[in-house]
Design a protein around this motif. Structure first.
Motif, PDB file in Angstrom:
ATOM      1  N   VAL A 144       1.594  -1.821 -14.844  1.00 51.72           N
ATOM      2  CA  VAL A 144       1.789  -2.903 -14.324  1.00 51.72           C
ATOM      3  C   VAL A 144       2.122  -4.215 -15.078  1.00 51.72           C
ATOM      4  N   LEU A 145       3.170  -4.546 -14.842  1.00 60.71           N
ATOM      5  CA  LEU A 145       3.753  -5.641 -15.731  1.00 60.71           C
ATOM      6  C   LEU A 145       4.164  -6.933 -14.839  1.00 60.71           C
ATOM      7  N   THR A 146       3.300  -8.058 -15.305  1.00 55.89           N
ATOM      8  CA  THR A 146       3.474  -9.571 -14.917  1.00 55.89           C
ATOM      9  C   THR A 146       4.390 -10.252 -15.490  1.00 55.89           C
ATOM     10  N   SER A 147       5.216 -11.452 -15.072  1.00 54.58           N
ATOM     11  CA  SER A 147       5.979 -12.189 -15.768  1.00 54.58           C
ATOM     12  C   SER A 147       5.910 -13.641 -15.241  1.00 54.58           C
ATOM     13  N   ALA A 148       6.092 -14.589 -16.070  1.00 57.94           N
ATOM     14  CA  ALA A 148       5.799 -15.933 -15.788  1.00 57.94           C
ATOM     15  C   ALA A 148       7.096 -16.508 -14.890  1.00 57.94           C
TER      16      ALA A 148
ATOM     17  N   ALA B 172       0.865  -1.237   0.118  1.00 55.76           N
ATOM     18  CA  ALA B 172      -0.146   0.026  -0.042  1.00 55.76           C
ATOM     19  C   ALA B 172       0.811   1.320   0.017  1.00 55.76           C
ATOM     20  N   ARG B 173       2.109   1.149   0.301  1.00 57.58           N
ATOM     21  CA  ARG B 173       3.102   2.322   0.207  1.00 57.58           C
ATOM     22  C   ARG B 173       3.403   2.803  -1.160  1.00 57.58           C
ATOM     23  N   ILE B 174       2.932   1.859  -2.156  1.00 56.97           N
ATOM     24  CA  ILE B 174       3.504   2.286  -3.365  1.00 56.97           C
ATOM     25  C   ILE B 174       2.892   3.391  -3.741  1.00 56.97           C
ATOM     26  N   ARG B 175       3.335   4.379  -4.547  1.00 59.70           N
ATOM     27  CA  ARG B 175       2.624   5.569  -4.961  1.00 59.70           C
ATOM     28  C   ARG B 175       1.924   5.556  -6.048  1.00 59.70           C
ATOM     29  N   PRO B 176       0.768   5.750  -6.319  1.00 57.79           N
ATOM     30  CA  PRO B 176      -0.082   5.498  -7.468  1.00 57.79           C
ATOM     31  C   PRO B 176       0.823   6.117  -8.667  1.00 57.79           C
ATOM     32  N   GLY B 177       0.669   5.340  -9.887  1.00 54.96           N
ATOM     33  CA  GLY B 177       1.376   5.504 -10.863  1.00 54.96           C
ATOM     34  C   GLY B 177       2.758   5.008 -11.177  1.00 54.96           C
ATOM     35  N   THR B 178       3.171   4.340 -10.049  1.00 54.62           N
ATOM     36  CA  THR B 178       4.467   3.938  -9.992  1.00 54.62           C
ATOM     37  C   THR B 178       4.547   2.194 -10.822  1.00 54.62           C
ATOM     38  N   ARG B 179       5.573   2.419 -11.776  1.00 53.57           N
ATOM     39  CA  ARG B 179       5.652   1.022 -12.434  1.00 53.57           C
ATOM     40  C   ARG B 179       5.771  -0.074 -11.380  1.00 53.57           C
ATOM     41  N   THR B 180       5.129  -1.173 -11.443  1.00 48.32           N
ATOM     42  CA  THR B 180       4.798  -2.225 -10.826  1.00 48.32           C
ATOM     43  C   THR B 180       5.168  -3.491 -11.347  1.00 48.32           C
ATOM     44  N   VAL B 181       6.031  -4.348 -11.018  1.00 48.63           N
ATOM     45  CA  VAL B 181       6.195  -5.578 -11.918  1.00 48.63           C
ATOM     46  C   VAL B 181       6.446  -6.641 -10.790  1.00 48.63           C
ATOM     47  N   SER B 182       5.908  -8.009 -11.305  1.00 46.91           N
ATOM     48  CA  SER B 182       5.932  -9.234 -10.397  1.00 46.91           C
ATOM     49  C   SER B 182       6.542 -10.261 -11.452  1.00 46.91           C
ATOM     50  N   ILE B 183       7.152 -11.152 -10.730  1.00 48.94           N
ATOM     51  CA  ILE B 183       8.021 -12.196 -11.082  1.00 48.94           C
ATOM     52  C   ILE B 183       7.217 -13.353 -10.820  1.00 48.94           C
ATOM     53  N   CYS B 184       6.619 -14.297 -11.461  1.00 45.33           N
ATOM     54  CA  CYS B 184       5.955 -15.724 -11.179  1.00 45.33           C
ATOM     55  C   CYS B 184       5.124 -15.616 -10.028  1.00 45.33           C
TER      56      CYS B 184
END
Length: 325
Positions: A158-162, A98-110
Motif C-alpha cells: 500500500v502506497l499513499t502520496s500527498a 472490497a473488490r480489490i484482491r488481497p495482495g494487490t498493490r494499492t495507491v492513493s493520491i492526496c
C-alpha cells in the motif's frame, strides 16, 4: 514484474470516485502510458452506470465498472472533493474497494488516502496525505501512523502520496521499482518532470514572511551542491548566505523542512545513487566523489536512507537499459 509474465502488461486500474479531481485522475495514464507496453491502464467507476461527477464543472463517463478492480495488479485512487472526506464512504464505493484482491498493490493520491483509511486498508500502516488535511486525518483515523512531512509512503503493498504532483512522484517510483531507473528516467523526460524530488511536504507548507534583513537559503543550497565532495561546515555555509549560523539553520529548516546537516546527507546519498546507477566506479571512489569520508560511511547512510547496500542498489538499477516498446 510482480507475478506477471514478462510478455503481459501490468494492469493498472484507476478508481474514479464521486467528485474526482480531473488532473490527478489523468496522472496514472500519463506516467504509465509513457512506459510503452509495460503497463495497461484502465479507469473504472464505483457504480455500474460509469458516470462520475468531477470537482470541476463537468462529469465523465468511463469505460469500466467496479468489476475491473478484480483484475488489477495495481489500483490507484485519485483524490476527490474535500467536502466529502468528513462523511462515510457511500455503500457503492465501499463495495467497490472490497473488490480489490488481497495482495494487490494499492495507491492513493492526496485525499484518496481518506477512502483507503475509511475502508480499513490503512489500519496499522504508515501513510500520508496532503499536509493541510493532516490534523483532520489524525482525528478521523487514529489507528493510522500518519507522516505529513513526506511526498509519499510505501508500506508493503500500500502506497499513499500527498498533494497533486506527488501523484507523479509515486507513479514514477513504481516504474522505477518495477523496471529500474532507465525506464523511469525516460518516462520522467516524456512527462517533463524530474525523475524524483528530494525532501518532503514541509518545503511546500506556507511559511511566515522572512524577517527584514534575511534572505532565502536557496543560493546557499546551490553553492553547496557544487561542493558535495568537500567538507562543508555550518559556519562556512552560513557565512556564504550572509547569516549567522543560528539564523541560517532556522531559515533552512523553515524553507526545506529539514536541518542543513540532514539535507546535506540526503543530497550526497542522491548523488551516490546516480553514480551507482550510471557508472562502474568502486564504492570507495563514489564515497569520495560525494563527500562521505569512507565507503563504510556511504554504506551506512545509504542503508539508513533507502534500506539497501550500494551493491544491492547497483544490482537493481544497473541492469542495463529497458525497452519502452
Amino acid at each position: 514484474m510482480r507475478g506477471m509474465p514478462e510478455s503481459s502488461p501490468h494492469r493498472v486500474v484507476v478508481l474514479a470516485l464521486d467528485g474526482v479531481y480531473p488532473f490527478e485522475l489523468g496522472i496514472p495514464k500519463r506516467v504509465f502510458g509513457s512506459a510503452g507496453d509495460a503497463y495497461e491502464v484502465v479507469t473504472c467507476a464505483a457504480t455500474p452506470n460509469r458516470t462520475v461527477r468531477t470537482d470541476a464543472d463537468f462529469t465523465i463517463t468511463v469505460a469500466h465498472g467496479p468489476e475491473a478492480l478484480e483484475t488489477a495488479d495495481t489500483v490507484i485512487v485519485p483524490p476527490y472533493d474535500m467536502a466529502r472526506i468528513a462523511d462515510p464512504l457511500p455503500a457503492a464505493e465501499r463495495a467497490a474497494l472490497a473488490r480489490i484482491r488481497p495482495g494487490t498493490r494499492t495507491v492513493s493520491i492526496c485525499t484518496g488516502a481518506f477512502a483507503l483509511a475509511e475502508a480499513g486498508m490503512l489500519d496499522g500502516r504508515r501513510a500520508t496525505t496532503h499536509w493541510a488535511l493532516a490534523d483532520r486525518f489524525r482525528r478521523m483515523f487514529p489507528h493510522v501512523a500518519l507522516d505529513p512531512d513526506v511526498l509519499f509512503v510505501e508500506d508493503g503493498d500500500v502506497l499513499t502520496s500527498a498533494g497533486a504532483a506527488s501523484g507523479l512522484d509515486v507513479c514514477l517510483h513504481l516504474v522505477r521499482s518495477d523496471h529500474g531507473s532507465a525506464l523511469a528516467n525516460f518516462v520522467a523526460k516524456c512527462c517533463v518532470v524530474p525523475p524524483w524530488r528530494e525532501g518532503g511536504q514541509a518545503q511546500y507548507i506556507e511559511q511566515p514572511v522572512p524577517e527584514e534583513g534575511e534572505s532565502g537559503t536557496a543560493p546557499a543550497r546551490a553553492w553547496a551542491l557544487e561542493r558535495l565532495d568537500q567538507p562543508l561546515a555550518l559556519r562556512e555555509w552560513a557565512t556564504h548566505a550572509r547569516m549567522s549560523p543560528r539564523t541560517f539553520a532556522r531559515r533552512f529548516q523553515e524553507e526545506t523542512g529539514t536541518s542543513p546537516g540532514r539535507w546535506l546527507i540526503l543530497q550526497r546519498v542522491h548523488r551516490a545513487r546516480h553514480l551507482l546507477e550510471s557508472t562502474d566506479l568502486p564504492v570507495d571512489r563514489i564515497a569520495a566523489e560525494v563527500g562521505f569520508a569512507t565507503g563504510t560511511s556511504l554504506r551506512q547512510h545509504l542503508h539508513a536512507t533507502i534500506g539497501v547496500t550500494p551493491q544491492a542498489y547497483r544490482r537493481t538499477f544497473r541492469a542495463g537499459p529497458v525497452g519502452v516498446g
